[in-house]
Design a protein around this motif. Structure first.
Motif, PDB file in Angstrom:
ATOM      1  N   VAL A  62      89.785 -18.000  63.703  1.00 31.11           N
ATOM      2  CA  VAL A  62      88.686 -18.352  62.801  1.00 31.11           C
ATOM      3  C   VAL A  62      88.806 -17.637  61.462  1.00 31.11           C
ATOM      4  CG1 VAL A  62      86.167 -18.431  62.525  1.00 31.11           C
ATOM      5  CG2 VAL A  62      87.184 -18.607  64.811  1.00 31.11           C
ATOM      6  N   LYS A  63      88.592 -18.394  60.402  1.00 30.23           N
ATOM      7  CA  LYS A  63      88.367 -17.847  59.069  1.00 30.23           C
ATOM      8  C   LYS A  63      86.985 -18.308  58.627  1.00 30.23           C
ATOM      9  CE  LYS A  63      92.510 -16.083  58.574  1.00 30.23           C
ATOM     10  NZ  LYS A  63      92.739 -14.610  58.526  1.00 30.23           N
ATOM     11  N   PRO A 112      79.435 -15.207  47.327  1.00 31.13           N
ATOM     12  CA  PRO A 112      79.223 -13.756  47.265  1.00 31.13           C
ATOM     13  C   PRO A 112      77.756 -13.346  47.328  1.00 31.13           C
ATOM     14  CG  PRO A 112      80.779 -14.467  45.574  1.00 31.13           C
ATOM     15  CD  PRO A 112      80.184 -15.703  46.162  1.00 31.13           C
ATOM     16  N   ASN A 113      76.852 -14.177  46.827  1.00 27.79           N
ATOM     17  CA  ASN A 113      75.427 -13.810  46.824  1.00 27.79           C
ATOM     18  C   ASN A 113      74.675 -14.418  48.003  1.00 27.79           C
ATOM     19  OD1 ASN A 113      75.680 -16.410  45.855  1.00 27.79           O
ATOM     20  ND2 ASN A 113      74.023 -16.242  44.366  1.00 27.79           N
ATOM     21  N   SER A 114      75.343 -14.555  49.129  1.00 30.05           N
ATOM     22  CA  SER A 114      74.713 -15.046  50.348  1.00 30.05           C
ATOM     23  C   SER A 114      73.503 -14.188  50.708  1.00 30.05           C
ATOM     24  CB  SER A 114      75.722 -15.018  51.497  1.00 30.05           C
ATOM     25  OG  SER A 114      75.083 -15.098  52.750  1.00 30.05           O
ATOM     26  N   ASN A 115      72.493 -14.815  51.322  1.00 33.12           N
ATOM     27  CA  ASN A 115      71.304 -14.081  51.755  1.00 33.12           C
ATOM     28  C   ASN A 115      71.619 -13.043  52.828  1.00 33.12           C
ATOM     29  OD1 ASN A 115      69.659 -15.601  50.066  1.00 33.12           O
ATOM     30  ND2 ASN A 115      69.225 -17.138  51.638  1.00 33.12           N
ATOM     31  N   LYS A 158      76.336  -8.447  57.905  1.00 34.66           N
ATOM     32  CA  LYS A 158      77.569  -9.043  58.411  1.00 34.66           C
ATOM     33  C   LYS A 158      77.921  -8.537  59.817  1.00 34.66           C
ATOM     34  CE  LYS A 158      78.945 -11.675  54.927  1.00 34.66           C
ATOM     35  NZ  LYS A 158      77.674 -11.772  54.228  1.00 34.66           N
ATOM     36  N   GLU A 159      78.350  -9.475  60.660  1.00 35.60           N
ATOM     37  CA  GLU A 159      78.851  -9.152  61.993  1.00 35.60           C
ATOM     38  C   GLU A 159      80.313  -9.550  62.148  1.00 35.60           C
ATOM     39  OE1 GLU A 159      76.458 -10.281  65.264  1.00 35.60           O
ATOM     40  OE2 GLU A 159      74.577 -10.202  64.142  1.00 35.60           O
ATOM     41  N   PHE A 160      80.886 -10.107  61.072  1.00 38.09           N
ATOM     42  CA  PHE A 160      82.257 -10.617  61.089  1.00 38.09           C
ATOM     43  C   PHE A 160      82.731 -10.598  59.637  1.00 38.09           C
ATOM     44  CE2 PHE A 160      85.438 -14.007  60.938  1.00 38.09           C
ATOM     45  CZ  PHE A 160      86.145 -13.809  62.116  1.00 38.09           C
ATOM     46  N   PRO A 161      84.040 -10.357  59.399  1.00 38.47           N
ATOM     47  CA  PRO A 161      84.534 -10.324  58.015  1.00 38.47           C
ATOM     48  C   PRO A 161      84.513 -11.699  57.343  1.00 38.47           C
ATOM     49  CG  PRO A 161      86.359 -10.092  59.562  1.00 38.47           C
ATOM     50  CD  PRO A 161      85.093  -9.983  60.365  1.00 38.47           C
ATOM     51  N   VAL A 162      83.378 -12.043  56.744  1.00 38.19           N
ATOM     52  CA  VAL A 162      83.223 -13.312  56.028  1.00 38.19           C
ATOM     53  C   VAL A 162      83.798 -13.140  54.623  1.00 38.19           C
ATOM     54  CG1 VAL A 162      81.583 -15.019  55.170  1.00 38.19           C
ATOM     55  CG2 VAL A 162      81.155 -13.860  57.354  1.00 38.19           C
ATOM     56  N   GLY A 179      77.446 -16.991  56.580  1.00 39.37           N
ATOM     57  CA  GLY A 179      76.236 -16.181  56.752  1.00 39.37           C
ATOM     58  C   GLY A 179      76.548 -14.796  57.281  1.00 39.37           C
ATOM     59  N   THR A 180      75.913 -14.431  58.384  1.00 39.71           N
ATOM     60  CA  THR A 180      76.156 -13.106  58.982  1.00 39.71           C
ATOM     61  C   THR A 180      77.517 -13.043  59.660  1.00 39.71           C
ATOM     62  OG1 THR A 180      75.180 -13.702  61.121  1.00 39.71           O
ATOM     63  CG2 THR A 180      73.684 -12.834  59.430  1.00 39.71           C
ATOM     64  N   GLY A 181      78.117 -14.199  59.908  1.00 31.53           N
ATOM     65  CA  GLY A 181      79.370 -14.232  60.659  1.00 31.53           C
ATOM     66  C   GLY A 181      79.160 -14.295  62.156  1.00 31.53           C
ATOM     67  N   TYR A 182      77.909 -14.494  62.573  1.00 30.68           N
ATOM     68  CA  TYR A 182      77.593 -14.479  64.007  1.00 30.68           C
ATOM     69  C   TYR A 182      78.387 -15.536  64.771  1.00 30.68           C
ATOM     70  CZ  TYR A 182      75.004 -14.934  68.368  1.00 30.68           C
ATOM     71  OH  TYR A 182      74.668 -15.011  69.697  1.00 30.68           O
TER      72      TYR A 182
END
Length: 255
Positions: free
Chosen positions: A49-50, A55-58, A63-67, A34-37
């Motif tokens: 963490v990975k 790619p078409n996530s809501n 993004k708050e983290f490199p997902v 998701g947002t990477g929270y």
């Protein structure tokens, strides 16, 4: 109605429940970041963490983290890469769940475990009701304009326009949409139960070590949002049920 800030308040509460069950200094794969929270929070607390998501996530623009984007099927890491595979409100959205479970077992290190937060039957039941509460929330602000401010053509036209808008909104909310990949909003009351998911995990070759409610009540429509405190939502969970269940599972030997 949906609010990303309130979502993060919920995720922070759930994160604290997750971290209680994590071995120190674990390597973690988050599926459906998701947002990477939560991946960001895990990193802040010293975990490696990975995080991956389709790619078409809501949440592609939040993004708050490199997902890392992936194809939704093949986990892009070698065998035996992680101590823990973690997901939050993800597995119910997976079409080919047996294949993903196979991939999860592949990337887990020997002795590794999975932690999955999943919506509960209580969440599905109350979200069904909240769907229509949200409809009322959307309709109420328009109701005063249904009464024309005079009998002029402009006033009547405005009232008719508002009526059309409200009818369109009501049609949009007429049927409660399903949340996951299978069934409908009614059958999900059963398929989101702990009994159902325990059976799914066992069928996929996992042993169930824990299936516990997280102890927080909320719905998919975030009715009242910040107006109901976390402590009050914890009290509500005792009466109305917890919105999520946390499952801790491990691959069975030889599977």
């Amino acid at each position: 109605m949906f609010n990303i800030e309130f979502l993060h308040v919920i995720r922070e509460f759930e994160y604290k429940e997750v971290i209680k069950r994590l071995p120190a200094r674990s390597s973690i794969l988050e599926i459906g970041g998701g947002t990477g929270y939560q991946a960001k929070r895990l990193t802040e607390d010293g975990y490696s963490v990975k995080s991956i998501d389709i790619p078409n996530s809501n949440y592609i623009d939040q993004k708050e983290f490199p997902v890392m984007p992936y194809d939704g099927r093949n986990i892009p890491f070698p065998d035996a890469s992680f101590d823990v595979v973690f997901s939050s409100n993800v597995l119910e959205h997976v079409g080919d769940l047996p294949y993903l479970q196979h991939e999860i077992k592949r990337v887990l290190k020997p002795g590794g475990k999975c932690m999955h937060l999943m919506p509960s039957s209580a969440w599905r039941f109350w979200t069904n009701l909240a769907h229509y509460i949200e409809l009322i929330q959307r309709e109420l602000p328009h109701m005063p304009r249904l009464v024309p401010n005079g009998m002029s053509r402009h006033a009547l036209k405005d009232a008719l326009s508002v009526l059309r808008l409200m009818i369109g909104t009501a049609r949009h909310y007429a049927v409660v949409p399903r949340h996951g990949e299978r069934g409908n909003a009614m059958t999900e009351v059963l398929s989101f139960s702990a009994t159902y998911w325990k059976r799914v995990f066992r069928k996929s070759g996992f042993a169930i070590h824990e299936a516990s409610p997280t102890g927080l009540f909320y719905t998919g429509h975030m009715v009242l949002g910040h107006e109901v405190s976390i402590s009050k939502r914890q009290q509500l969970a005792k009466w109305l049920g917890s919105a999520c269940i946390i499952y801790v599972v491990r691959p069975r030997e030889g599977q």
